[in-house]
Scaffold this active site. Structure first.
Site, mmCIF file in Angstrom:
data_model
loop_
_atom_site.group_PDB
_atom_site.id
_atom_site.type_symbol
_atom_site.label_atom_id
_atom_site.label_comp_id
_atom_site.label_asym_id
_atom_site.label_seq_id
_atom_site.Cartn_x
_atom_site.Cartn_y
_atom_site.Cartn_z
ATOM 1 N N GLY A 151 -4.246 10.217 -9.491
ATOM 2 C CA GLY A 151 -3.982 9.466 -8.869
ATOM 3 C C GLY A 151 -3.695 8.413 -8.541
ATOM 4 O O GLY A 151 -4.454 7.914 -9.751
ATOM 5 N N THR A 200 0.850 -0.905 0.117
ATOM 6 C CA THR A 200 -0.160 -0.137 -0.212
ATOM 7 C C THR A 200 0.960 1.075 0.153
ATOM 8 O O THR A 200 2.303 1.049 -0.509
ATOM 9 C CB THR A 200 -1.279 0.388 1.295
ATOM 10 O OG1 THR A 200 -2.026 0.610 1.335
ATOM 11 C CG2 THR A 200 -0.302 -0.435 2.656
ATOM 12 N N LYS A 205 3.801 0.820 -4.256
ATOM 13 C CA LYS A 205 3.069 0.647 -4.891
ATOM 14 C C LYS A 205 3.705 0.647 -6.015
ATOM 15 O O LYS A 205 3.683 -0.465 -7.218
ATOM 16 C CB LYS A 205 1.609 1.176 -5.386
ATOM 17 C CG LYS A 205 0.367 0.785 -4.098
ATOM 18 C CD LYS A 205 -0.967 1.186 -4.342
ATOM 19 C CE LYS A 205 -1.303 0.654 -3.478
ATOM 20 N NZ LYS A 205 -3.796 1.030 -3.966
ATOM 21 N N ASP A 223 -6.714 -4.150 -7.645
ATOM 22 C CA ASP A 223 -7.432 -2.818 -7.761
ATOM 23 C C ASP A 223 -8.194 -2.581 -8.527
ATOM 24 O O ASP A 223 -9.497 -2.465 -8.690
ATOM 25 C CB ASP A 223 -6.685 -1.703 -7.437
ATOM 26 C CG ASP A 223 -6.449 -1.689 -5.911
ATOM 27 O OD1 ASP A 223 -6.997 -1.680 -4.897
ATOM 28 O OD2 ASP A 223 -5.423 -0.597 -5.363
HETATM 29 P P1 NAP Z 1 -4.034 10.151 -4.638
HETATM 30 O O1 NAP Z 1 -2.728 9.707 -5.808
HETATM 31 O O2 NAP Z 1 -3.231 10.924 -3.557
HETATM 32 O O3 NAP Z 1 -4.386 11.112 -5.224
HETATM 33 C C1 NAP Z 1 -5.318 12.166 -5.143
HETATM 34 C C2 NAP Z 1 -6.471 12.688 -6.493
HETATM 35 O O4 NAP Z 1 -7.079 13.510 -5.942
HETATM 36 C C3 NAP Z 1 -5.639 13.161 -6.998
HETATM 37 O O5 NAP Z 1 -5.616 13.089 -8.536
HETATM 38 C C4 NAP Z 1 -5.512 15.061 -6.401
HETATM 39 O O6 NAP Z 1 -5.432 15.919 -7.949
HETATM 40 C C5 NAP Z 1 -6.877 15.185 -6.692
HETATM 41 N N1 NAP Z 1 -7.154 15.753 -5.186
HETATM 42 C C6 NAP Z 1 -7.111 15.241 -3.567
HETATM 43 N N2 NAP Z 1 -7.018 16.649 -3.287
HETATM 44 C C7 NAP Z 1 -8.341 16.990 -3.940
HETATM 45 C C8 NAP Z 1 -8.784 18.627 -4.442
HETATM 46 N N3 NAP Z 1 -8.875 19.598 -2.675
HETATM 47 N N4 NAP Z 1 -9.195 19.163 -5.117
HETATM 48 C C9 NAP Z 1 -9.118 18.316 -5.984
HETATM 49 N N5 NAP Z 1 -8.487 17.090 -6.390
HETATM 50 C C10 NAP Z 1 -8.385 16.866 -5.279
HETATM 51 O O7 NAP Z 1 -5.007 9.012 -3.558
HETATM 52 P P2 NAP Z 1 -5.917 7.489 -4.228
HETATM 53 O O8 NAP Z 1 -4.409 6.617 -3.146
HETATM 54 O O9 NAP Z 1 -5.832 7.507 -5.831
HETATM 55 O O10 NAP Z 1 -6.772 7.822 -3.226
HETATM 56 C C11 NAP Z 1 -8.007 8.852 -3.795
HETATM 57 C C12 NAP Z 1 -9.264 8.396 -3.461
HETATM 58 O O11 NAP Z 1 -9.490 7.237 -3.116
HETATM 59 C C13 NAP Z 1 -8.561 8.311 -1.799
HETATM 60 O O12 NAP Z 1 -10.526 8.482 -1.096
HETATM 61 C C14 NAP Z 1 -8.812 7.230 -0.951
HETATM 62 O O13 NAP Z 1 -8.882 6.379 0.563
HETATM 63 C C15 NAP Z 1 -9.462 6.599 -2.078
HETATM 64 N N6 NAP Z 1 -9.525 5.154 -3.037
HETATM 65 C C16 NAP Z 1 -10.211 4.199 -1.951
HETATM 66 C C17 NAP Z 1 -10.176 2.251 -2.455
HETATM 67 C C18 NAP Z 1 -10.749 1.391 -2.404
HETATM 68 O O14 NAP Z 1 -10.862 -0.240 -2.303
HETATM 69 N N7 NAP Z 1 -12.531 1.307 -1.981
HETATM 70 C C19 NAP Z 1 -8.521 2.336 -2.991
HETATM 71 C C20 NAP Z 1 -7.655 3.099 -3.341
HETATM 72 C C21 NAP Z 1 -8.198 4.556 -2.928
HETATM 73 P P3 NAP Z 1 -4.412 16.114 -8.009
HETATM 74 O O15 NAP Z 1 -3.163 15.623 -9.215
HETATM 75 O O16 NAP Z 1 -4.108 17.671 -8.113
HETATM 76 O O17 NAP Z 1 -3.168 16.570 -7.024
#
Ligand code: NAP
Length: 298
Positions: A144, A78, A82, A118
């Site tokens: 992301g 995690t 990754k 995933d």
């Molecule tokens: P990440 O790699 O940090 O990516 C975050 C994304 O959200 C980026 O595109 C970022 O945009 C955008 N973002 C962050 N803050 C923002 C804001 N204030 N306004 C607009 N856009 C914003 O995170 P991730 O690992 O992809 O996770 C994203 C979400 O998915 C989290 O809530 C996580 O808990 C969830 N998730 C769930 C699972 C599941 O199994 N259900 C698995 C993985 C993740 P920028 O590129 O502009 O920074």
């Protein structure tokens, strides 16, 4: 056999023959994977156990090679490892190769194999929630790590995907990279703003939140402006699972749309990893119950 009751069920003793798997991340103490997998092992009577393994970013190579040397059967990987584990692998699944991220490792003989569950976990969860993504028109909010898996999964089932992200360059890069992996797929990238949300909302069938907007403790945040109507015919899939109902999901449901949270994806990516390691069919209901017990009604 001596058993001790805990909130997630009896703990079986660790024997000389116990198979060990675990999760590497930094931090890992909030991970729900240990209770989820241990509940599944217990339910099937498998002599396996799953442990949290906090690994500092600088020590990932040592950790993965050390896990192999110690005879672990596999690992979940995690944040933030990754991508870093990539260089250590002998073989990659097609999804892990295309996405450039690995969330599950299996050790087979001396080989280190990388998978990305995933992708399959997301598709299984979406279908279980009652939405068939084959050929649909989808809007993915975020670019992301989670969005990479989601966009690849949707592209692999012929969906037309618009990626909307705060940082446009990241969405463009994601669309470009995944177009190389899936040349038949239709990906487009736009900035995440009202104008583009408005432009797409008329015809879109699936809206996915892959940003942390709405996640605890910022539970009032949403990537969808409050004043903008949510398309009532679309399905809203929020990857967030804490809280179980986000502001975006409330907005969608108030408009008459169907909505689901990210718990299904969490459980099904775990189920695929479980199946990779053990070869047994994962007890998905048990895994849901274990996660719900840990997350509560948050
Ligand atoms: P990440 O790699 O940090 O990516 C975050 C994304 O959200 C980026 O595109 C970022 O945009 C955008 N973002 C962050 N803050 C923002 C804001 N204030 N306004 C607009 N856009 C914003 O995170 P991730 O690992 O992809 O996770 C994203 C979400 O998915 C989290 O809530 C996580 O808990 C969830 N998730 C769930 C699972 C599941 O199994 N259900 C698995 C993985 C993740 P920028 O590129 O502009 O920074």
């Amino acid at each position: 056999m001596q058993e001790r009751q805990t909130h997630s069920g009896p703990v079986f003793p660790i024997l000389g023959s116990t198979c060990v798997v675990g999760v590497i991340g930094w931090p890992v103490e909030h991970s729900v994977s240990p209770p989820m997998h241990n509940a599944a092992f217990r339910a099937l009577g498998l002599p396996w156990c799953y442990v949290p393994l906090p690994v500092r970013p600088a020590r990932v190579s040592e950790a993965v090679l050390g896990a192999r040397a110690l005879g672990l059967k596999g690992l979940n990987v995690t944040v933030p490892h990754k991508q870093a584990v990539y260089a250590l692998l002998d073989e990659l699944s097609p999804a892990a190769r295309a996405i450039g991220a690995v969330n599950t490792i299996t050790f087979e003989d001396d080989r280190i194999l990388g998978h990305n569950t995933d992708v399959g976990g997301f598709l299984r969860a979406l279908r279980e929630a009652g939405f068939e993504p084959q050929g649909c028109s989808a809007l993915v909010l975020g670019a992301g790590g989670a969005a990479r898996a989601v966009v690849y999964a949707l592209g692999s089932v012929g969906a037309q995907v618009a990626i909307l992200n705060r940082t446009l360059g990241r969405a463009v890069e994601l669309a470009r990279e995944l177009s190389q992996a899936l040349p038949e797929a239709r990906f487009a990238a736009y900035p995440l703003n009202e104008s583009h949300l408005g432009q797409y909302s008329a015809e879109v069938q699936l809206v996915i939140n892959a940003t942390p907007l709405g996640m605890w403790p910022q539970v009032d945040a949403s990537p969808w402006p409050e004043a903008m109507p949510f398309p009532s015919e679309a399905f809203c899939f929020d990857l967030i699972y804490n809280p179980r109902e986000t502001q975006l999901m409330r907005h969608a449901r108030a408009a008459g749309a169907r909505a689901a949270d990210g718990l299904g994806m969490l459980v099904h990516q775990g189920a695929e990893a479980f199946e990779c390691w053990t070869g047994a069919r994962a007890p998905v209901e048990v895994m849901y119950a274990a996660c719900t017990a840990v997350l509560g009604g948050k």
